[in-house]
Write a protein that holds these residues in place. Structure first.
Motif, PDB file in Angstrom:
ATOM      1  N   MET A 150     -24.249 -61.012   5.768  1.00  0.00           N
ATOM      2  CA  MET A 150     -23.118 -61.687   6.739  1.00  0.00           C
ATOM      3  C   MET A 150     -22.098 -60.636   7.106  1.00  0.00           C
ATOM      4  N   GLY A 151     -22.678 -59.312   7.593  1.00  0.00           N
ATOM      5  CA  GLY A 151     -21.515 -58.689   8.085  1.00  0.00           C
ATOM      6  C   GLY A 151     -20.835 -57.736   7.091  1.00  0.00           C
ATOM      7  N   ARG A 152     -21.020 -57.870   5.993  1.00  0.00           N
ATOM      8  CA  ARG A 152     -20.299 -56.796   5.212  1.00  0.00           C
ATOM      9  C   ARG A 152     -20.460 -55.384   5.322  1.00  0.00           C
ATOM     10  N   LEU A 153     -21.590 -55.272   5.609  1.00  0.00           N
ATOM     11  CA  LEU A 153     -21.983 -53.702   5.606  1.00  0.00           C
ATOM     12  C   LEU A 153     -21.721 -53.144   7.082  1.00  0.00           C
ATOM     13  N   GLY A 154     -21.182 -53.987   7.895  1.00  0.00           N
ATOM     14  CA  GLY A 154     -21.274 -53.536   9.279  1.00  0.00           C
ATOM     15  C   GLY A 154     -22.426 -53.760  10.380  1.00  0.00           C
ATOM     16  N   GLU A 155     -23.340 -54.568   9.447  1.00  0.00           N
ATOM     17  CA  GLU A 155     -24.596 -55.052  10.191  1.00  0.00           C
ATOM     18  C   GLU A 155     -24.854 -56.383   9.523  1.00  0.00           C
ATOM     19  N   TRP A 156     -25.654 -57.323  10.435  1.00  0.00           N
ATOM     20  CA  TRP A 156     -25.626 -58.633  10.017  1.00  0.00           C
ATOM     21  C   TRP A 156     -26.368 -58.561   8.292  1.00  0.00           C
TER      22      TRP A 156
END
Length: 435
Positions: A247-253
């Motif tokens: 859900m975006g935590r790594l800067g990707e979905w």
């Protein structure tokens, strides 16, 4: 270590009559004595309100929330999520689970629409550990009786998830755990090959794209793709635990997107409920999901897919998309990581081992665990809530929301600067070998 006030905020109005001492006593009497002791290290403050990137204590102090173990990617109480949950609460919060119910169907469709390619089937749960259990059961139903996890990995504390979590302090009081569980070094494809080749068609591999509780441990480039290829070569079953990283935590979905991998089941939680409701999910390929198609009662939970939670899921996904929070997470992280690294190296020579991260999952590793605890307290003294790492206890972890403003970013960096300077002063007065 003494907790100090970082502001002179007014006392909160409308506070409940209970004071910190009353609540601390209730923790000791009714909850966890250990949790009460931990709270005392932080001055026994009570958090009573939250909004966006900030939380407020009962005495009116405000803290920038860079903790929450990854839950608050869109901050606290995002108005769109709150509105959707409130609307559902006022109409139909809990379903019979006998009749068709639209919110769970729409939430599953929304989640499948943002999932990595080929992941189309959804089972909802409440906690990340429950999602892990769902994945392990699907693997077992597919004939993979062995579990392969990685050292430093964290997957939860229910019995199956705990069996895969390679840390003795959590496991030892509850043995015997599941049999046929192997823990391998993270980032070592040859160790994985040796295990899979010795048990072809029998292994379920569970892995995180970044080990969050392990202390923000990033894999070597190409490692995740190698894991997928090895699992396919030896007919294993791949679970990708993205409860914290998704859900975006790594800067990707998803961490899966970084190397374009497709697991049999992807596990998601924490941020999925928009920081408002507790919910998790296992998102599976059609093939992996087939055991649940055969019998609708083979794996169920009373609160799985309940309308109140599903309203939160739909709203959270819409907010992430429409406010471009995945991109914001990548951009904010790209600004914060080098600045946190610079401050740590300047202020903590000899005390900091490494600063590492991706997106808005950032870890600062100290030379010893006691220093990490002291840094958490110093950050709190300067108005920032961060987290320790359960499997990497010398690492202070920042998981800020993707709704940080420029002023919030400056506050975080300024507070980190002050906290690290204070840590050096504290370290200078510590007796050798302890805190």
């Amino acid at each position: 270590m003494t907790i100090t006030s970082h502001s002179s905020g007014d006392t909160a109005t409308g506070a409940a009559p209970d004071n910190e001492a009353d609540i601390l006593a209730l923790y000791r009497a009714r909850l966890s004595k250990g949790r009460a002791t931990l709270a005392e290290l932080f001055g026994s403050h009570m958090e009573v309100e939250s909004s966006g990137s900030w939380l407020t204590t009962s005495d009116g102090e405000k803290f920038l929330n860079c903790g929450g173990y990854g839950v608050f990617i869109m901050g606290a109480r995002h108005p769109r999520v709150v509105e959707a949950v409130q609307r559902q609460l006022n109409t139909h919060p809990v379903a019979t689970r006998i009749l068709l119910e639209p919110t769970v169907a729409r939430a599953a469709e929304a989640l499948a629409s943002i999932a990595p390619r080929g992941l189309e089937r959804v089972h909802f749960s409440l906690s990340g550990a429950e999602a892990v259990e769902t994945g392990l059961k699907l693997a077992r139903a597919a004939g993979r009786r062995r579990i392969v996890s990685m050292r430093g990995g964290y997957h939860g504390k229910t019995m199956g998830a705990l069996s895969a979590t390679a840390k003795a302090v959590y496991q030892d009081p509850f043995r015997p755990l599941l049999a046929d569980v192997v823990h391998l070094p993270y980032g070592d494809p040859e160790a994985l090959r040796a295990e899979l080749s010795a048990h072809p068609g029998e292994d379920c591999v569970i892995i995180e794209p970044v080990q969050g509780e392990g202390g923000v441990v990033l894999p070597p480039q190409g490692y995740l793709k190698q894991v997928e290829e090895l699992v396919r070569e030896y007919e294993g079953f791949l679970l990708l635990d993205e409860v914290q990283t998704g859900m975006g935590r790594l800067g990707e979905w998803w961490g899966a997107d970084i190397e374009d991998i497709r697991p049999d089941v992807l596990l998601v939680g924490k941020a999925l409920g928009g920081g408002v409701v507790p919910v998790s999910a296992a998102i599976a390929t059609d093939k992996a999901f087939r055991p649940f198609d055969k019998d609708p009662y083979v794996h169920t939970g009373t609160f799985s897919g309940q309308p109140l939670l599903m309203a939160g899921v739909q709203a959270a996904i819409q907010v992430m998309q429409e406010e471009r929070l995945v991109t914001r997470a990548r951009d904010i992280g790209a600004r914060l990581l080098p600045e946190i690294t610079r401050i740590a190296r300047r202020n903590l020579p000899g005390l900091v081992t490494e600063v590492r991260g991706r997106g808005l999952l950032i870890g600062v590793e100290l030379a010893e665990p006691g220093l990490a605890g002291e840094l958490l307290i110093e950050l709190f003294n300067h108005g920032v809530v961060a987290n320790h790492s359960m499997n990497g206890n010398s690492v202070v972890r920042f998981t800020p929301p993707a709704v940080l403003t420029e002023a919030d970013e400056r506050f975080l960096l300024d507070s980190f600067d002050k906290a690290t300077r204070d840590l050096v002063r504290q370290a200078a007065t510590m007796p050798e070998g302890g805190s």
